[in-house]
Design a protein around this motif. Sequence first.
Motif, PDB file in Angstrom:
ATOM      1  N   ARG A  68     -13.367  -5.837  -0.578  1.00  9.28           N
ATOM      2  CA  ARG A  68     -13.316  -7.018  -1.445  1.00  9.28           C
ATOM      3  C   ARG A  68     -11.988  -7.754  -1.298  1.00  9.28           C
ATOM      4  NH1 ARG A  68     -15.863  -3.621  -5.324  1.00  9.28           N
ATOM      5  NH2 ARG A  68     -13.833  -3.226  -6.291  1.00  9.28           N
ATOM      6  N   LEU A  69     -10.893  -7.002  -1.232  1.00 16.77           N
ATOM      7  CA  LEU A  69      -9.577  -7.627  -1.070  1.00 16.77           C
ATOM      8  C   LEU A  69      -9.486  -8.408   0.234  1.00 16.77           C
ATOM      9  CD1 LEU A  69      -7.352  -4.669  -2.337  1.00 16.77           C
ATOM     10  CD2 LEU A  69      -7.639  -6.892  -3.465  1.00 16.77           C
ATOM     11  N   LEU A  70     -10.002  -7.823   1.314  1.00 15.58           N
ATOM     12  CA  LEU A  70     -10.000  -8.511   2.601  1.00 15.58           C
ATOM     13  C   LEU A  70     -10.867  -9.764   2.555  1.00 15.58           C
ATOM     14  CD1 LEU A  70     -10.229  -5.535   5.122  1.00 15.58           C
ATOM     15  CD2 LEU A  70      -8.436  -7.274   5.084  1.00 15.58           C
ATOM     16  N   HIS A  91      -4.997   7.231   5.684  1.00 16.54           N
ATOM     17  CA  HIS A  91      -6.248   7.671   5.072  1.00 16.54           C
ATOM     18  C   HIS A  91      -7.185   6.477   4.868  1.00 16.54           C
ATOM     19  CE1 HIS A  91      -8.861  10.395   2.921  1.00 16.54           C
ATOM     20  NE2 HIS A  91      -8.880   9.599   1.863  1.00 16.54           N
ATOM     21  N   LEU A  92      -6.629   5.330   4.472  1.00 17.56           N
ATOM     22  CA  LEU A  92      -7.442   4.123   4.312  1.00 17.56           C
ATOM     23  C   LEU A  92      -8.102   3.747   5.634  1.00 17.56           C
ATOM     24  CD1 LEU A  92      -8.406   1.563   2.809  1.00 17.56           C
ATOM     25  CD2 LEU A  92      -6.252   0.480   3.507  1.00 17.56           C
ATOM     26  N   VAL A  93      -7.344   3.752   6.716  1.00 20.25           N
ATOM     27  CA  VAL A  93      -7.898   3.367   8.016  1.00 20.25           C
ATOM     28  C   VAL A  93      -9.048   4.294   8.404  1.00 20.25           C
ATOM     29  CG1 VAL A  93      -7.411   3.215  10.495  1.00 20.25           C
ATOM     30  CG2 VAL A  93      -5.804   2.234   8.840  1.00 20.25           C
ATOM     31  N   ARG A  94      -8.879   5.596   8.202  1.00 22.14           N
ATOM     32  CA  ARG A  94      -9.933   6.553   8.590  1.00 22.14           C
ATOM     33  C   ARG A  94     -11.202   6.350   7.761  1.00 22.14           C
ATOM     34  NH1 ARG A  94      -5.357   9.816   8.914  1.00 22.14           N
ATOM     35  NH2 ARG A  94      -5.658  10.630   6.802  1.00 22.14           N
ATOM     36  N   ALA A 144      -1.814   0.247  -0.795  1.00 19.29           N
ATOM     37  CA  ALA A 144      -1.119   0.421  -2.072  1.00 19.29           C
ATOM     38  C   ALA A 144      -2.017   0.060  -3.248  1.00 19.29           C
ATOM     39  CB  ALA A 144       0.144  -0.443  -2.087  1.00 19.29           C
ATOM     40  N   GLU A 145      -2.818  -0.990  -3.095  1.00 19.01           N
ATOM     41  CA  GLU A 145      -3.722  -1.422  -4.160  1.00 19.01           C
ATOM     42  C   GLU A 145      -4.761  -0.347  -4.495  1.00 19.01           C
ATOM     43  OE1 GLU A 145      -4.289  -4.175  -6.031  1.00 19.01           O
ATOM     44  OE2 GLU A 145      -2.786  -5.576  -5.295  1.00 19.01           O
ATOM     45  N   VAL A 146      -5.302   0.297  -3.441  1.00 18.45           N
ATOM     46  CA  VAL A 146      -6.377   1.269  -3.689  1.00 18.45           C
ATOM     47  C   VAL A 146      -5.835   2.667  -3.962  1.00 18.45           C
ATOM     48  CG1 VAL A 146      -7.936  -0.091  -2.253  1.00 18.45           C
ATOM     49  CG2 VAL A 146      -6.779   1.897  -1.248  1.00 18.45           C
ATOM     50  N   PRO A 188     -15.288   4.164  -3.710  1.00 14.54           N
ATOM     51  CA  PRO A 188     -14.836   2.993  -4.478  1.00 14.54           C
ATOM     52  C   PRO A 188     -13.599   2.339  -3.856  1.00 14.54           C
ATOM     53  CG  PRO A 188     -15.361   4.817  -5.946  1.00 14.54           C
ATOM     54  CD  PRO A 188     -15.424   5.364  -4.549  1.00 14.54           C
ATOM     55  N   GLU A 189     -12.732   3.151  -3.262  1.00 16.14           N
ATOM     56  CA  GLU A 189     -11.519   2.599  -2.642  1.00 16.14           C
ATOM     57  C   GLU A 189     -11.859   1.738  -1.426  1.00 16.14           C
ATOM     58  OE1 GLU A 189     -10.476   6.405  -4.770  1.00 16.14           O
ATOM     59  OE2 GLU A 189     -12.067   5.749  -3.401  1.00 16.14           O
TER      60      GLU A 189
END
Length: 294
Positions: A192-194, A216-219, A208-210, A185-186
């Motif tokens: 969606r944000l992008l 960790h987001l990049v991976r 920060a939003e997710v 989901p993140e």
Amino acid sequence: MRRTDSIDPTVPAGARGVEMTRVGDRWRVTRPWPAPLRPYVHSYAGYWEAAASSYRVRLVPTGRAVVLISLGEPFAQVRRLGASEANGQVTGSLIAGLEDGPRECDHPGGQEAIRIELTPLGAYRLFAVPMRELTNRVVGLRDALGPGSEVLAERLAATTDWAARFDLLDFALSARIARGPDPAPEVEQAWRLLLRADGAVPVGRIAAEVGWSQGHLVRRFTEQVGLTPKTSARVLRFHRAVRLLTREGADLSGVAAACGYYDQAHLNREFRALAGTTPGRMAAARLAEGAIAL
């Protein structure tokens, strides 16, 4: 070469919702795809070329993956721009992952095909592999989707009715996507944000939003989308610039400022890197489904 000469493109397909539109020597065949596929499919069309003259197109990054099911003559070569001829691939039906640079395709003409553009997370569900494995790659349909995909391609080629073709394809896509892995989901939220911001949002803010660390987001994002968040933002910003450049009265400085480039020189560099051409030539050539005629 097998052709669908039995189809009269001037006759509406009618009750089953198929529409045919002629653009030059090419017929474009469309039908709305079913609701379960709409979150995952960006565009969906068949093509039938009346002329058999060879041509070349340049493909630019779109932020989407592509499935091309060849029903007639295959593309003769698909290669990364700047790669040696030895790296060209003779292809038939294929899939292409997300790109961060331009690619060129040569074709002998007389193409008959179905082309599907998938959202990144739709591609993740359909292909069921880490999407980074397909980044900047073109592979055969069987290599990505298994031997059953070749059977489907043969059935589609043997069917001369476009509505029946789309029925077969809708069923196959829906069944496979339903079995595919669920994106985090993140990652869905990050994409969606992008997308809503046309790439004009810092990666740190997205993290920060997710609720994840930036690393960790990049991976996880790269695993499920295929490009990093930063590169995805770059591609989305490029496409906003292309859209603005096609408007009447658009000027390079204004487009550069509106899209968040430092200056016009920065805009020019990005177009060279992502499309292998200048903003002016790109606007004049008119992008159609990720392709520029050469």
